[in-house]
Design an enzyme around this catalytic site. Structure first.
Site, PDB file in Angstrom:
ATOM      1  N   GLY A  24       0.813  -1.209   0.000  1.00 47.82           N
ATOM      2  CA  GLY A  24       0.000   0.000   0.000  1.00 47.82           C
ATOM      3  C   GLY A  24       0.850   1.264   0.000  1.00 47.82           C
ATOM      4  O   GLY A  24       2.001   1.250  -0.440  1.00 47.82           O
TER       5      GLY A  24
ATOM      6  N   GLY B 111       2.119   4.931   2.211  1.00 49.80           N
ATOM      7  CA  GLY B 111       2.343   5.437   3.558  1.00 49.80           C
ATOM      8  C   GLY B 111       3.668   4.973   4.130  1.00 49.80           C
ATOM      9  O   GLY B 111       4.446   4.278   3.467  1.00 49.80           O
TER      10      GLY B 111
ATOM     11  N   ILE C 289       4.568   2.896   6.587  1.00 49.48           N
ATOM     12  CA  ILE C 289       4.873   1.476   6.824  1.00 49.48           C
ATOM     13  C   ILE C 289       5.239   0.795   5.499  1.00 49.48           C
ATOM     14  O   ILE C 289       6.230   0.066   5.419  1.00 49.48           O
ATOM     15  CB  ILE C 289       3.687   0.750   7.495  1.00 49.48           C
ATOM     16  CG1 ILE C 289       3.342   1.417   8.834  1.00 49.48           C
ATOM     17  CG2 ILE C 289       4.017  -0.726   7.719  1.00 49.48           C
ATOM     18  CD1 ILE C 289       2.100   0.853   9.516  1.00 49.48           C
TER      19      ILE C 289
ATOM     20  N   GLU D  62      -0.933  -1.584  -7.089  1.00 52.33           N
ATOM     21  CA  GLU D  62      -1.757  -0.492  -7.624  1.00 52.33           C
ATOM     22  C   GLU D  62      -0.962   0.787  -7.822  1.00 52.33           C
ATOM     23  O   GLU D  62      -1.208   1.533  -8.758  1.00 52.33           O
ATOM     24  CB  GLU D  62      -2.896  -0.181  -6.649  1.00 52.33           C
ATOM     25  CG  GLU D  62      -3.818  -1.325  -6.357  1.00 52.33           C
ATOM     26  CD  GLU D  62      -4.729  -1.010  -5.186  1.00 52.33           C
ATOM     27  OE1 GLU D  62      -5.940  -1.177  -5.340  1.00 52.33           O
ATOM     28  OE2 GLU D  62      -4.222  -0.584  -4.129  1.00 52.33           O
TER      29      GLU D  62
ATOM     30  N   ASN E  14     -10.954   7.470   3.295  1.00 53.82           N
ATOM     31  CA  ASN E  14     -10.706   7.478   1.849  1.00 53.82           C
ATOM     32  C   ASN E  14     -11.557   6.474   1.077  1.00 53.82           C
ATOM     33  O   ASN E  14     -12.063   6.769   0.007  1.00 53.82           O
ATOM     34  CB  ASN E  14      -9.230   7.165   1.564  1.00 53.82           C
ATOM     35  CG  ASN E  14      -8.282   8.112   2.253  1.00 53.82           C
ATOM     36  OD1 ASN E  14      -7.500   7.715   3.100  1.00 53.82           O
ATOM     37  ND2 ASN E  14      -8.376   9.392   1.929  1.00 53.82           N
TER      38      ASN E  14
ATOM     39  N   GLY F 111      -8.173  -0.882  -3.181  1.00 54.13           N
ATOM     40  CA  GLY F 111      -7.971  -2.240  -3.671  1.00 54.13           C
ATOM     41  C   GLY F 111      -7.603  -3.219  -2.575  1.00 54.13           C
ATOM     42  O   GLY F 111      -7.270  -4.370  -2.860  1.00 54.13           O
TER      43      GLY F 111
END
Lengths: 520, 520
Positions: free
Chosen positions: B273, B275, B277, B298, B388, B392
């Protein structure tokens, strides 16, 4: 030559034929076992029953326990009897039976629940038997024949057999000579682990993409046991007015979708669950205006035979034949007529998102309850008590062209004929999310949720689906929640967490979800 | 010939070139619009900004509102400014920005949230614009070139463009001449509706299965507007100790899995994803012991460029390039080096369960919170306030070989540095179910849940993942719930519905989830 010997065309396996009592010593306390079988069909019977007899006779309750991995539920005379004899430690993934459910909910049996397509795959990866080197100790597989190559011709289901035989150290075959050879009715794709997988070349429900038997390493076969026991057939669910009304709402919706060009005239491959509503839907379609229909599903019930007879159904792909005793008689008695229109697949293929999305299935399943924002609870009554498991509902509902859930709007309790509303503010356990469901149906009406934001969904679900006894309560909750959350600028999906389960708490205390008010 | 004319190789379209102010009259109140764009990249800028200026200048706030369908979030200067000018009625599916979020949570904007792969597909089916005949009125698509055939060469994302141009009545092209032509970086598969779909022949992350441009009906093109506006790049997330500790737990887990033969040495295609982390995990892998890695995801953030530079990453498939302004400079400045290692796909393919399961992705995402039974909330703070959207995360977590969620164990409130526990008894909103997640990670530790029944999962999650400030509270709740539910023979997954959200209610009232006791 006996029928048994005739069915085992791999001659070198003839010397593995054993009486059932000879296999008992192979089983040790703590072993992990894989069985064939799926929603009581095609499961081993002779060996499990002999093991149960052995435990009972020798007082071994709790001293001969196993971890049991099976495609889904199997007959009560096997897993449920095992549960009553304290023979099960872990059980994955979907089960049925009074004793096994009691064991699970009282903390004696550790059940793991998982989408069936993922269960098969993860079992094959060794994820559930990490402590055992990713292996199963023994597989017990019901077959109707063994080919020259040693391929297993399965019976009335495919379940998770391809994965089970791959990771099993030993295989016991139960050759059932009381039923016809099912050769040609299965389409088996051998599991391959990533990164070396290829596409599954299935673009129509009747496409074959694999082989008619399960390839195994014949060196693993430690015994072949003859079985003459039939599947403990599924009893037929009664039709009722509520189911008929729900089915009628669904058939009307299909007509509307066809009229609006969003569905072809022959619809799209149908997945339908089990039970009276599913039967009513199939019954409705058999009498309905659509023809050239196809089915891509997990289980075929007796009504599917009527559906074939109606001339409306062209072909059905399934994991299992979940007929009643009468249904099996009818199927075997008309083998030529039906067998060419049916293909059975392992659940790793039948429930795989790849063909489900590609084919554009129409998925229809019954939950325990759904909420005003379209989350559904399929597994845990009151959020804590396991019934059967999620089965394949998530595989289908997440990936279908149209995802439909249907339920009566209310159910009786001991003291109130509508003591349980199946439309609640917030389901206490979520198996299917608001991101997954398109259409919710009760006997009251149908809510088409496509394109609606949460608050619009909630109003439509209350208006169309809720039982009149609960409509005012739900409306009051929704209005209060809206007012509170929008004022707090947190109202995308209004809820009041300090009282959201008040109906459920009242049910546990007072036997009805009809609360006096929403006060805390 | 101008750069604009050179980029439009379909000569017949040259007479569609217009100044941006000429397209304003095409837009009418209540229209449904589709934009290119995905997680601020590749979205139209000139036309949306001109429309916003028009509304602002002429006091049309609330009088020129649209239904907005975009692959995911786009730059704040477009959709968020539109929200502040009350130009949005409906918005699907994933968004970012202070004003749009305020509009959604105060009830002015009707947002629909859906798994991105389903969003693209259902949009293409016309499900979200049923009232408009299943059509979009206007599509606005950012391109970097138009081919001789009239094919659209997209820019830094693919989003839902293939579906949008199919169902749009009119198409406006924003040809961005300030960036290089991206020709060759996209792999576009044209959407086909069931029952006529074929397999997507992608068996490796770098497989091409479509064409490098989006085929359109050129008669639909009503205007081509030149744009020189860059994407409003994603700012880089700061690294921190917590993220580093989480990443370290994950890399150690990968090593363990490789050692135990459950992962290949080059792992499996990674989905990560956005961010801090995610950045820390990618940073950890760039320094880690694995090589020959691949990414199927993505969004690519700046850290992916470092990952390429490390020599450990071979190839990345993505929906968008979500770089910072600096990152884009670096990408454009080293075009030869990077462009051959990247392929962009529409979200209907990148997020489709078919390739995700086939490739066996490793999915890693950050939730808002997860609970002791491994349900996760990714979207609604407090169960009601939209941040948000699900994006996905569900597409990947449901279908991955390994599904991992990572979060700090606690977060600060205004009054308490650990006022929020990210491990709770029951998440107030479920986006990912217990049937979907394999591994949960915080800076405290990692819980490998594969093969565990719910009560075993709960104990492991409390032990490994919970913050020490909350461990006793969670243990007390779990013990109480177990005692109560098992005694009631309803204890597969123990909960106490009369107090399950007590921590959340306390947070809203007192600014911390640290409750004094579990009394009702």
């Amino acid at each position: 030559m006996s029928e048994l010997h005739k069915r085992i065309r791999r001659k070198s396996l003839h010397d593995k034929i054993r009486p059932v009592e000879d296999v008992i010593p192979l089983f040790k306390h703590g072993m992990s076992l894989g069985w064939s079988g799926f929603t009581p069909a095609g499961y081993p019977k002779a060996v499990p029953i002999a093991l149960a007899d052995h435990v009972e006779k020798n007082g071994l309750q709790g001293k001969l326990k196993f971890n049991l991995f099976i495609g889904a539920s199997v007959g009560v005379e096997t897993e449920d009897r095992w549960a009553s004899l304290d023979m099960i430690d872990r059980r994955w993934p979907y089960q049925t039976g009074k004793n096994i459910q009691a064991g699970i909910n009282e903390g004696r049996i550790r059940m793991g629940d998982r989408h069936l397509s993922m269960f098969a795959q993860d079992l094959g990866y060794g994820f559930y038997t990490k402590d055992n080197g990713g292996r199963l100790d023994i597989a017990i597989i019901e077959c109707s024949a063994v080919t020259e190559e040693g391929g297993l011709v399965l019976t009335a289901s495919c379940g998770a057999v391809p994965e089970i035989v791959q990771i099993a150290d030993k295989i016991i075959i139960e050759l059932n000579t009381s039923i016809p050879s099912y050769e040609g009715l299965h389409d088996i794709i051998e599991p391959v682990s990533p990164p070396n997988r290829l596409p599954y070349l299935i673009s129509r429900v009747d496409d074959r993409a694999g082989s008619p038997y399960v390839r195994i390493d014949t060196d693993k076969v430690v015994a072949i046991v003859e079985s003459k026991l039939p599947d403990n057939g599924r009893s037929f669910s009664e039709q009722d007015d509520t189911s008929e009304a729900i089915a009628s709402n669904i058939v009307d919706f299909f007509k509307f979708e066809v009229d609006n060009g969003r569905l072809p005239k022959s619809l799209l491959p149908l997945q339908s669950g089990v039970g009276s509503i599913a039967n009513a839907v199939i019954g409705g379609l058999a009498k309905g205006p659509f023809s050239g229909l196809n089915v891509w599903t997990e289980v075929l019930q007796d009504t599917m035979l009527d559906f074939f007879d109606s001339g409306k159904l062209d072909f059905a792909s399934t994991v299992s034949l979940s007929f009643s005793v009468e249904g099996f008689k009818r199927f075997y008695g008309n083998w030529e007529k039906y067998s060419g229109k049916v293909l059975m697949r392992p659940l790793s293929i039948a429930n795989h998102p790849e063909p489900i999305r590609r084919l554009g299935c129409i998925a229809m399943n019954t939950p325990v309850e759904f909420d005003i924002y379209a989350h559904a609870n399929s597994t845990l009554v009151g959020g804590t008590r396991m019934i059967n498991g999620i089965g394949g509902s998530g595989d289908f509902l997440r990936n279908a062209y149209l995802s439909i859930m249907h339920t009566p709007s209310a159910r009786p309790t001991k003291t109130d004929p509508t003591g349980i509303t199946c439309v609640v503010p917030h389901v206490p356990h979520v198996d299917h999310t608001e991101h997954d469901l398109d259409v919710l149906v009760t006997e009251q009406g149908l809510a088409d949720l496509r394109g609606l934001a949460p608050r619009d969904r909630a109003q439509l679900i209350i208006d169309k689906c809720a039982h009149p006894d609960y409509k005012p309560l739900l409306q009051e909750y929704f209005d209060m929640a809206k007012k509170d959350c929008l004022a707090r600028k947190a109202g995308h999906e209004p809820q009041l967490l300090d009282r959201v389960f008040k109906m459920q708490v009242n049910l546990a205390k007072n036997g009805t979800m009809k609360i006096d008010n929403w006060d805390i």
